[in-house]
Scaffold this active site. Sequence first.
Site, mmCIF file in Angstrom:
data_model
loop_
_atom_site.group_PDB
_atom_site.id
_atom_site.type_symbol
_atom_site.label_atom_id
_atom_site.label_comp_id
_atom_site.label_asym_id
_atom_site.label_seq_id
_atom_site.Cartn_x
_atom_site.Cartn_y
_atom_site.Cartn_z
ATOM 1 N N LYS A 42 0.830 -1.179 0.000
ATOM 2 C CA LYS A 42 0.000 0.000 0.000
ATOM 3 C C LYS A 42 0.876 1.244 0.000
ATOM 4 C CE LYS A 42 -2.878 -2.411 3.326
ATOM 5 N NZ LYS A 42 -3.147 -2.453 4.786
ATOM 6 N N GLY A 43 2.155 1.071 0.315
ATOM 7 C CA GLY A 43 3.044 2.193 0.598
ATOM 8 C C GLY A 43 3.181 3.229 -0.502
ATOM 9 N N GLU A 98 7.280 2.323 -6.544
ATOM 10 C CA GLU A 98 7.505 1.779 -5.196
ATOM 11 C C GLU A 98 7.779 2.923 -4.221
ATOM 12 O OE1 GLU A 98 7.069 -0.204 -2.962
ATOM 13 O OE2 GLU A 98 8.432 -1.903 -3.041
ATOM 14 N N ASP A 99 7.430 2.713 -2.968
ATOM 15 C CA ASP A 99 7.662 3.755 -1.961
ATOM 16 C C ASP A 99 9.129 3.830 -1.564
ATOM 17 O OD1 ASP A 99 7.580 1.299 -0.675
ATOM 18 O OD2 ASP A 99 6.218 1.927 0.913
ATOM 19 N N ASP A 102 14.701 -0.895 -0.134
ATOM 20 C CA ASP A 102 15.420 -1.137 1.113
ATOM 21 C C ASP A 102 16.364 -2.326 0.899
ATOM 22 O OD1 ASP A 102 15.851 -0.686 3.910
ATOM 23 O OD2 ASP A 102 14.421 -2.250 4.383
ATOM 24 N N VAL A 152 11.455 5.301 8.295
ATOM 25 C CA VAL A 152 10.660 6.496 8.011
ATOM 26 C C VAL A 152 9.178 6.159 7.801
ATOM 27 C CG1 VAL A 152 12.572 7.807 7.021
ATOM 28 C CG2 VAL A 152 11.227 6.327 5.542
ATOM 29 N N ASP A 158 4.308 3.322 6.226
ATOM 30 C CA ASP A 158 3.706 3.021 7.522
ATOM 31 C C ASP A 158 4.685 2.426 8.519
ATOM 32 O OD1 ASP A 158 3.956 0.467 6.087
ATOM 33 O OD2 ASP A 158 2.831 -0.354 7.775
ATOM 34 N N ARG A 164 0.494 6.481 7.570
ATOM 35 C CA ARG A 164 0.513 6.620 6.108
ATOM 36 C C ARG A 164 -0.040 7.975 5.674
ATOM 37 N NH1 ARG A 164 1.625 1.558 3.876
ATOM 38 N NH2 ARG A 164 0.743 -0.262 4.905
#
Length: 183
Positions: A42-43, A98-99, A102, A152, A158, A164
Site C-alpha cells: 500500500k506504501g 515503489e515507496d 530497502d 521512516v 507506515d 501513512r
Amino acid sequence: MTHDIEKILVSETELAETVRRLGKRVSEDYKGKNLLLLSVLKGSVVFMADLMRSIDIPCEIDFITADSYGNDTRTSGTVTISGRTQERVQGYDVLIVEDILDSGFTLNKLIEVLQTGKPNSIRICTLLDKPDRRQAPIRADYSCFTIPNEFVVGYGLDCAQKYRNLPYIGVLKESVAQALESK
Ligand code: IMP
Ligand code: MG
C-alpha cells in the site's frame, strides 16, 4: 500523531516539487511507449497519485500487493506477491512505482515474476532509496531521494499500518517504533 515524529526528512513542498519533475522526465522517456504504471501497495499509493497526475502522456495504471514485513521494521526476506502479475503485462512498458527500496528483496521477486509475462520493458521508480541496506542486486531507474538507514513513515509509508496519512516523510521516534512492533 506529529508528537511521534523525531524529525522531518522530506517536507511537503520538497515532495511536491520532486515528484512533479519526475513526472516530466517519465513523460519524456516514455513518449510513444505503452506505459503501465504498476503501484506496489500500500506504501506507494500517495506517490502514485501524485506521480500519475504529473505525467502528461497516455498511460494505464494498476496495483500489486507485495508483503514481507508484517508488523516488523525489518524485512522477513520472504515476499508474497498478488494482483496483476505475469498474466497481463505482455506488450507493456512496465514502470514499477515503489515507496522505498530497502533490502531489495521485494523488487527482486516482483521483477522475476513479471519477467515471465514478457513485457516490452520493466523499470523501477522509487520515491526513496536506502542503499546502505541493500541485500539483493537491485538498482532503481528513477529515484527521488536517497535516505540514511532510518525507519521512516508518512506520504504512504507506515509503521504497523499507521502514519501513512502524514503529508511529509518523517523519522519515527525509536520508542514509538518499538512499542508498535511489539504489539
Ligand atoms: P525491501 O524488500 O526490503 O526492499 O522492502 C521494501 C518495502 O519495505 C517497502 O516497499 C516498504 O513497504 C517497506 N519499508 C522498508 N523500509 C521502510 C521504512 O523505513 N519505512 C516504512 N516502510 C519501509
Ligand atoms: Mg512497499
